[in-house]
Design an enzyme around this catalytic site. Structure first.
Site, PDB file in Angstrom:
ATOM      1  N   CYS A   6     -46.673  87.029 -12.386  1.00  0.00           N
ATOM      2  CA  CYS A   6     -47.074  88.396 -12.730  1.00  0.00           C
ATOM      3  C   CYS A   6     -47.190  88.533 -14.243  1.00  0.00           C
ATOM      4  O   CYS A   6     -47.745  89.503 -14.744  1.00  0.00           O
ATOM      5  CB  CYS A   6     -46.047  89.411 -12.254  1.00  0.00           C
ATOM      6  N   ASP A  15     -40.239  59.373 -42.942  1.00  0.00           N
ATOM      7  CA  ASP A  15     -39.909  59.494 -44.346  1.00  0.00           C
ATOM      8  C   ASP A  15     -38.685  58.591 -44.542  1.00  0.00           C
ATOM      9  O   ASP A  15     -37.963  58.322 -43.590  1.00  0.00           O
ATOM     10  CB  ASP A  15     -39.550  60.957 -44.617  1.00  0.00           C
ATOM     11  N   ASP A  75     -40.933  67.429 -48.055  1.00  0.00           N
ATOM     12  CA  ASP A  75     -41.972  67.002 -47.112  1.00  0.00           C
ATOM     13  C   ASP A  75     -42.404  68.066 -46.106  1.00  0.00           C
ATOM     14  O   ASP A  75     -42.979  67.749 -45.076  1.00  0.00           O
ATOM     15  CB  ASP A  75     -41.607  65.679 -46.425  1.00  0.00           C
TER      16      ASP A  75
HETATM   17  P1  ADP Z   1     -38.393  60.240 -50.199  1.00  0.00           P
HETATM   18  O1  ADP Z   1     -39.855  60.186 -50.012  1.00  0.00           O
HETATM   19  O2  ADP Z   1     -37.795  58.873 -50.292  1.00  0.00           O
HETATM   20  O3  ADP Z   1     -37.689  61.094 -49.190  1.00  0.00           O
HETATM   21  P2  ADP Z   1     -38.523  62.270 -52.324  1.00  0.00           P
HETATM   22  O4  ADP Z   1     -39.954  62.624 -52.164  1.00  0.00           O
HETATM   23  O5  ADP Z   1     -37.534  63.320 -51.967  1.00  0.00           O
HETATM   24  O6  ADP Z   1     -38.121  60.890 -51.643  1.00  0.00           O
HETATM   25  O7  ADP Z   1     -38.273  61.850 -53.805  1.00  0.00           O
HETATM   26  C1  ADP Z   1     -38.986  60.758 -54.327  1.00  0.00           C
HETATM   27  C2  ADP Z   1     -38.404  60.275 -55.591  1.00  0.00           C
HETATM   28  O8  ADP Z   1     -38.489  61.295 -56.592  1.00  0.00           O
HETATM   29  C3  ADP Z   1     -36.948  59.906 -55.531  1.00  0.00           C
HETATM   30  O9  ADP Z   1     -36.753  58.590 -55.096  1.00  0.00           O
HETATM   31  C4  ADP Z   1     -36.533  60.077 -56.981  1.00  0.00           C
HETATM   32  O10 ADP Z   1     -36.879  58.932 -57.706  1.00  0.00           O
HETATM   33  C5  ADP Z   1     -37.390  61.218 -57.471  1.00  0.00           C
HETATM   34  N1  ADP Z   1     -36.691  62.501 -57.453  1.00  0.00           N
HETATM   35  C6  ADP Z   1     -36.959  63.558 -56.677  1.00  0.00           C
HETATM   36  N2  ADP Z   1     -36.107  64.566 -56.931  1.00  0.00           N
HETATM   37  C7  ADP Z   1     -35.257  64.121 -57.875  1.00  0.00           C
HETATM   38  C8  ADP Z   1     -34.132  64.692 -58.569  1.00  0.00           C
HETATM   39  N3  ADP Z   1     -33.693  65.924 -58.314  1.00  0.00           N
HETATM   40  N4  ADP Z   1     -33.514  63.939 -59.475  1.00  0.00           N
HETATM   41  C9  ADP Z   1     -33.944  62.692 -59.731  1.00  0.00           C
HETATM   42  N5  ADP Z   1     -34.960  62.118 -59.121  1.00  0.00           N
HETATM   43  C10 ADP Z   1     -35.634  62.807 -58.206  1.00  0.00           C
HETATM   44 MG    MG Z   2     -37.269  62.939 -48.313  1.00  0.00          MG
END
Ligand code: ADP
Ligand code: MG
Length: 720
Positions: free
Chosen positions: A16, A423, A619
């Protein structure tokens, strides 16, 4: 635009829903309708304000019109009752999970059920007695009494519906079939049809109620009160909705944590099985974050609340489950459509069977009897109910196992996928970094850790958190200004007046800071001050225990598995090797936007769909772009829960395999039910027309098919 929520009462007829939805939508004032059969809720979006009484009268008219006796109540009315009547105390050791606290007002339903159940039993008894009475007239009187007891409400409903011009529902089918049986003198058969139809209905209702209960169990995650500690130390009970951020609440042994927050006094062990399906106790101490919906199994704790109830984990989960049914799978849409055509066609055919052949052989009553068989067997109720019930059982089972699926349509899609993209950080690895080494550049007189810590002061990234949580140095918040987080790269800020950058190679390139080559298999975080490299921090992360197993299981299903990461090449390749990934399926040093582009690329190659699994940090766009986005680990993360189609409440990548297996079971059971139901019906219809099947066989076949379909669906819930 206003939204209104209602509780639905006395709605038993799953097919329904479409009609009610259409009816409500035809009202000018109503923009959007969401009916959830399983949680008995109705959500409306109105385009203007309307007097509450008028609105509810309008809605109730629509409900009563389509399912006589059904009506709605404003949600708040029932919520208040709940609070007065029920306590919120749970026994940790007894694991009293079945004790449902939230009462959606089923009492009323059960009341009517009881009456009709008693009538059914008495009617059946009289029916049985009739077999021992040979005196025809008395026998017939007795059977008529039995019929009235058992079937009066069906007949009543069908007449009510005919008056409104919408016949051709199950009630109508049963009524004409039984009246017809009386007409040709088959009194026993007439009563039997009714009895079995009612028994079938009863079991279907029970199945629905069972699955409703398992959802309510989930909904019972919600606490009814919070123990708020006022500034003068007095403790009062308030609704979780009334607690504000930074308020202090107290949670005693056996109570559920009502809101997300951080422990500021005490330590305890929590039962998080409601959230994750994981039954091991979970130890928490001072400063540990705690999630609403966990059960306190140890000593008393004080919590500083960090999120409003509307933003807290429990509320998000409940909203997700409630919305799940609104996203209807294709199979369900198809079958409700199907039922709309099917019944009229069958009734038409029955009329033809009753009218055409007798023109040639003159045997009206024989063909009339065969037409009745046609009608009895035609009831589509089994299918209409079992399909949503199957999806619902699967979603319910999944939530018990810590996988929250936002809708049946996603379960359908997951079944088909051929690619899974993971990831790395926080998904395949624990995301719990450890500082291995701190390097200070030559001729630099700086404390690298202090500068890094200042940079990461506000960061929520797993890397940022581990650096900022280092206890050896204390940073004053006042010294920090202009904090910026650059996703996939790192952070920038000003510390004591000096510009600071903390992050990976890409961040240093962005600021034209030259850096030395560091050869390592660790994650390297470069630290710069005044646009000059001053040192680096080397961190390592651990693989999750079941990452390898998860990849192997997925490969065994012939699924193409990829890994994407923002981290450097060395780490990506060594981790990939450890868990058995193909080198060509590993992509590294990706910024969030690169990840999105890669997923698009992979999507173009995939034939049947791509799953992306991430932790929600950096992500969210990837979660949205993939055909199915699965967030895991960070159950507190808002973005993850919003962007994902499925949320995995614990940290195990192997849940992805479990999810795909479940979707396959779901499909298998659906196919079984549909093929079986339609097959049996087709066979009995043909046998009926040929004069081979009796009305009795038709009755048993119909009830049998309905019951088997329902049992088949509930098989999923029982599996453990
Ligand atoms: P993943 O793809 O491995 O999950 P992220 O996209 O979260 O990693 O981050 C990718 C890279 O960016 C990390 O490996 C680091 O080198 C750098 N990064 C991101 N955020 C930070 C932060 N707050 N301090 C230092 N490095 C960072
Ligand atoms: Mg990540």
């Amino acid at each position: 635009m206003t939204n209104k929520s209602f509780i639905i009462k006395n709605l038993h007829c799953a097919n329904c829903l479409n009609k009610i939805e259409a009816k409500l939508l035809s009202m000018n004032i109503i923009e959007k309708v969401e009916i959830n059969f399983y949680t008995s809720t109705l959500n409306l979006e109105l385009n203007s304000e309307l007097d509450e009484d008028i609105l509810i009268t309008m809605i109730n008219k629509a409900f009563d019109n389509i399912e006589p006796g059904s009506f709605v109540l404003y949600k708040e009315e029932t919520t208040d009752n709940k609070i007065q009547k029920k306590s919120d105390h749970k026994d940790c050791h007894g694991h009293d999970h079945d004790h449902t606290e939230i009462n959606h007002g089923h009492n009323h339903d059960h009341g009517t059920n009881k009456v009709s159940l008693i009538l059914l039993a008495v009617g059946s008894l009289i029916f049985a007695i009739s077999f021992f009475i040979d005196f025809v007239l008395l026998n017939r009187y007795i059977l008529i009494i039995a019929y009235i007891l058992v079937g009066y409400d069906i007949v009543f409903k069908s007449f009510k519906n005919i008056k409104r011009g919408n016949f051709l529902d199950e009630n109508f089918l049963m009524t004409i079939a039984t009246f017809g049986a009386f007409a040709i003198g088959d009194f026993s058969e007439a009563v039997a049809v009714m009895i079995f139809y009612k028994i079938g209905e009863y079991f279907q209702e029970r199945a629905v109620n069972n699955s409703k209960k398992s959802i309510e169990k989930l909904l019972s995650l919600k606490s009814i009160y919070a123990n708020l500690k006022k500034s003068d130390g007095e403790i009062i009970k308030v609704k979780p909705e009334e607690v504000k951020i930074n308020d202090i609440i107290i949670v005693k042994n056996g109570e559920k944590i009502p809101l997300d927050g951080k422990i500021i006094l005490g330590s305890t062990s929590l039962d998080v099985s409601f959230l994750t399906g994981e039954s091991l106790p979970y130890e928490v101490e001072l400063e540990s974050p705690v999630l609403s919906g966990s059960l306190n199994c140890g000593s008393i704790i004080e919590i500083r609340v960090e999120k409003l109830y509307s933003e807290s984990t429990v509320n998000k989960i409940i909203a997700m489950v409630q919305n799940a049914a609104a996203k209807k799978p294709i199979a369900e849409k198809f079958i409700t459509k199907f039922a709309q055509f099917y019944t009229p066609i069958v009734v038409g055919l029955a009329i033809l069977v009753a009218l055409i052949p007798p023109i040639f052989d003159g045997n009206f009553s024989q063909w009339f009897g065969r037409a009745l068989i046609f009608l009895v067997i035609s009831c589509p109720c089994a299918l209409v109910l079992s399909i949503p019930l199957t999806f619902f059982s699967s979603i319910g089972y999944a939530s018990k196992r810590g996988m929250l699926i936002k809708g049946g349509n996603y379960l359908e899609k997951i079944e088909k996928i051929d690619t899974v993209i993971f990831d790395k950080t926080g998904t395949l690895t624990k995301g719990k970094f450890k500082i291995d080494k701190i390097i200070t550049a030559d001729n630099v007189n700086e404390n690298v850790l202090e500068v890094a810590k200042a940079g990461e002061f506000y960061s929520n990234h797993p890397i940022g958190k581990i650096i900022s949580n280092d206890p050896t140095i204390i940073i004053k918040e006042n010294d920090i200004k202009d904090y910026t987080e650059i996703p996939g790269k790192g952070v920038t800020t000003t510390y004591k007046g000096n510009p600071i950058q903390v992050g990976n190679k890409k961040l240093m390139e962005t600021f034209n800071i030259s850096i030395p080559v560091i050869e390592t298999y660790q994650t390297i975080i470069y630290v710069a001050k005044n646009n000059t490299f001053i040192g680096a921090i080397l961190l390592s992360d651990e693989l999750k225990d079941d990452s390898s197993r998860a990849i192997n299981l997925l490969k065994s299903l012939n699924i193409n598995v990829f890994m994407l990461t923002g981290d450097n090449k060395n780490i990506a390749l060594s981790i990939g090797k450890e868990i058995g990934l193909d080198k060509n399926n590993i992509y590294f040093e990706l910024l969030p936007q690169d990840k999105v582009a890669k997923i698009q690329e992979i999507k173009n190659i995939s034939k049947t769909g791509v799953v992306f699994v991430g932790d929600g940090i950096n992500d969210a766009p990837a979660l949205t772009l993939a055909d199915i986005g699965i967030a895991m680990g960070k159950i507190g993360s808002d973005i993850a829960i919003e962007a994902a189609d499925v949320v995995i409440m614990n940290d195990e990548p192997s849940k992805i395999y479990e999810l795909i297996s479940l979707s396959k079971t779901n499909k298998k059971i659906l196919t079984q039910s549909i093929v079986f139901a339609l097959g049996v019906k087709a066979i009995v219809m043909i046998l009926g027309v040929l004069g081979i099947a009796s009305l009795w066989l038709a009755i048993f076949a119909d009830v049998g098919v309905a019951l088997l379909a329902v049992l088949n669906a509930s098989k999923i819930l029982k599996k453990s």
